[in-house]
Design an enzyme around this catalytic site. Structure first.
Site, PDB file in Angstrom:
ATOM      1  N   GLU A   1      80.532  10.653  75.307  1.00  0.00           N
ATOM      2  CA  GLU A   1      81.586  10.831  75.011  1.00  0.00           C
ATOM      3  C   GLU A   1      82.035  10.011  76.033  1.00  0.00           C
ATOM      4  O   GLU A   1      81.714   9.159  77.314  1.00  0.00           O
ATOM      5  CB  GLU A   1      82.199  12.752  76.524  1.00  0.00           C
ATOM      6  CG  GLU A   1      81.439  13.797  74.843  1.00  0.00           C
ATOM      7  CD  GLU A   1      81.333  14.558  75.637  1.00  0.00           C
ATOM      8  OE1 GLU A   1      81.958  14.997  76.040  1.00  0.00           O
ATOM      9  OE2 GLU A   1      81.844  15.905  74.276  1.00  0.00           O
ATOM     10  N   PRO A   2      83.842   9.780  76.218  1.00  0.00           N
ATOM     11  CA  PRO A   2      84.208   8.883  77.318  1.00  0.00           C
ATOM     12  C   PRO A   2      83.416   8.181  78.275  1.00  0.00           C
ATOM     13  O   PRO A   2      84.029   7.856  79.237  1.00  0.00           O
ATOM     14  CB  PRO A   2      85.535   8.751  76.556  1.00  0.00           C
ATOM     15  CG  PRO A   2      85.764   9.252  75.621  1.00  0.00           C
ATOM     16  CD  PRO A   2      84.453  10.998  75.159  1.00  0.00           C
TER      17      PRO A   2
ATOM     18  N   GLY B   1      77.281  10.065  79.643  1.00  0.00           N
ATOM     19  CA  GLY B   1      76.962   9.664  78.431  1.00  0.00           C
ATOM     20  C   GLY B   1      75.505  10.258  78.490  1.00  0.00           C
ATOM     21  O   GLY B   1      74.503  10.110  78.160  1.00  0.00           O
TER      22      GLY B   1
ATOM     23  N   HIS C   1      66.853 -23.444  78.435  1.00  0.00           N
ATOM     24  CA  HIS C   1      67.076 -23.983  77.646  1.00  0.00           C
ATOM     25  C   HIS C   1      68.511 -25.211  78.144  1.00  0.00           C
ATOM     26  O   HIS C   1      68.966 -25.505  77.811  1.00  0.00           O
ATOM     27  CB  HIS C   1      68.526 -23.378  76.364  1.00  0.00           C
ATOM     28  CG  HIS C   1      68.028 -22.521  75.630  1.00  0.00           C
ATOM     29  ND1 HIS C   1      66.638 -22.238  75.488  1.00  0.00           N
ATOM     30  CD2 HIS C   1      68.022 -22.780  74.123  1.00  0.00           C
ATOM     31  CE1 HIS C   1      66.341 -21.869  74.267  1.00  0.00           C
ATOM     32  NE2 HIS C   1      67.112 -22.501  73.186  1.00  0.00           N
TER      33      HIS C   1
ATOM     34  N   GLY D   1      72.432 -26.485  79.854  1.00  0.00           N
ATOM     35  CA  GLY D   1      73.347 -25.699  79.366  1.00  0.00           C
ATOM     36  C   GLY D   1      73.726 -25.679  77.444  1.00  0.00           C
ATOM     37  O   GLY D   1      74.580 -25.185  77.361  1.00  0.00           O
TER      38      GLY D   1
ATOM     39  N   GLU E   1      70.128   5.392  74.202  1.00  0.00           N
ATOM     40  CA  GLU E   1      69.125   6.269  74.024  1.00  0.00           C
ATOM     41  C   GLU E   1      69.231   6.971  75.684  1.00  0.00           C
ATOM     42  O   GLU E   1      67.800   7.292  76.096  1.00  0.00           O
ATOM     43  CB  GLU E   1      67.963   5.574  73.870  1.00  0.00           C
ATOM     44  CG  GLU E   1      67.703   5.674  72.456  1.00  0.00           C
ATOM     45  CD  GLU E   1      67.709   6.484  70.997  1.00  0.00           C
ATOM     46  OE1 GLU E   1      67.244   8.005  71.804  1.00  0.00           O
ATOM     47  OE2 GLU E   1      68.183   6.552  70.155  1.00  0.00           O
TER      48      GLU E   1
END
Length: 382
Positions: A130-131, A134, A343, A345, A368
């Site tokens: 719910e808002p 959780g 990686h 930039g 979950e």
């Protein structure tokens, strides 16, 4: 280097794993970048998955599915999520909540609701969060009030997969208010999405999992027949506890697939790119980073597949599911972080797979059951 090789996977899951890998190579990988950038629901890929018999096939054979075991669903998950997390979640959520129906529903419910999903004619969903709530399952406030031969639903649900697209969803709602038994106050209902009083809208764009859509649902006097109650009143919490044990093993597969993707991208990049007259992979610090990624990945994968067997056999499933979900999803976040660093930039370019993986890994550590809650479960059940 084959990260998702079969040696840890039970023999009964080898076939479905091969099917999933072939499907991912043909349908998911070639479309991953475009689906992420467009942020649209990948209907065509979902339909292809249904036709290939790789969607909703945990549903038992007597209701139109293949009756896939948890090990087979996990094997599919790590292959799909290695290819792209957003598309993979769409494929998985097409039958979300069905396990509750085939475990606890009556025969009429199974025949009416499971078969169309297994046959690819409908998709389902599960509405729990719910808002404002959780992880606290006992604190959900959406209500289902009995009035004659109907239940009336009022309240809100948030982060609901297929809340807009689904034909029906299972809804976790409050049916009691016993302060002395806060785990016996909720029940589960089957709710068609076309009834009066049901409104759903997509949540604004997320940083990751962009090819998967979640909804904000509002119930305003939404009426359903009393026969849509799954099991009996007050048993919703226990239903979900069992459901999430299986679900967390699958989410651990999400983490494994994402962790593997991060390693693959980093490995290829550092062996191809040159700096100071040699490849990046020639630098010892880079080699150590890659070694750490492999160490964490192999540790996580061993734990996850061990936990899968424990949960399937009913051996302290809450403990093992929480361990697997936490370790695998956090390994994915760690590997994505290192992959971005390696990686340089170029990691921030939207076109880069590692950038998509980096955004996606932040999400499975939350759904979950957030990993902080998982640590509570691990300690209490140790």
């Amino acid at each position: 280097m084959e990260l998702l090789e079969d040696s840890l996977v039970p023999e009964e899951a080898h076939g479905i794993k091969a099917e999933a890998r072939e499907f991912a190579a043909e349908h998911i990988e070639p479309n991953a970048r475009e689906c992420f950038q467009r942020g649209e629901y990948p209907w065509e890929i979902l339909e292809a998955g249904q036709e290939a018999g790789l969607v909703a096939q945990d549903i038992p054979e007597e209701y139109g599915g293949r009756g896939l075991a948890l090990s087979e669903i996990l094997a599919m998950a790590e292959e799909f999520y290695r290819a792209d997390a957003g598309i993979a979640l769409t494929l998985q959520l097409a039958s979300f909540g069905c396990e509750i129906i085939y475990e606890y529903g009556d025969e009429d419910q199974k025949e009416e609701y499971l078969r169309p999903v297994a046959e690819g004619d409908q998709i389902s969903g599960l509405a729990v969060s719910e808002p404002d709530t959780g992880s606290d399952l006992a604190g959900m406030e959406t209500t289902a009030t009995k009035e004659g031969d109907e239940y009336v639903l009022d309240g809100e649900k948030y982060w609901i997969g297929n809340g807009v697209e689904g034909d029906w969803i299972t809804v976790y709602a409050r049916t009691g208010d016993d302060e002395d038994n806060r785990y016996g106050n909720h029940s589960v209902f089957i709710v068609p999405t076309d009834i009066d009083g049901y409104e759903a809208e997509h949540i604004p764009e997320k940083m990751g999992f962009r090819a998967s859509k979640q909804a904000h649902i509002t119930f305003d006097g939404a009426r359903i027949p009393a026969e849509n109650l799954v099991g009996h009143e007050g048993n919703g919490f226990m239903m979900l506890a069992d459901f999430f044990n299986h679900g967390r093993i699958v989410v651990a597969g999400h983490g494994l697939g994402l962790a593997a993707a991060a390693i693959e991208e980093a490995w290829e990049f550092v062996h191809d790119r040159e700096q100071f007259g040699r490849t990046i992979a020639d630098f010892q610090s880079v080699q150590h980073d890659l070694a750490d990624m492999l160490l964490e990945f192999e540790s996580a994968r061993s734990l996850v597949w061990r936990a899968c067997g424990k949960v399937q056999d009913g051996q302290n499933p809450g403990y093992w599911a929480a361990m697997a979900k936490t370790k695998a999803t956090e390994t994915a976040t760690q590997n994505a972080e290192l992959g971005m660093q390696l990686h340089g930039g170029r990691s921030v370019l939207d076109e880069r797979r590692i950038a998509r993986v980096y955004r996606d890994v932040r999400i499975p550590v939350i759904y979950e059951g957030a990993n902080a809650i998982q640590r509570n479960l691990i300690y209490r059940q140790a």
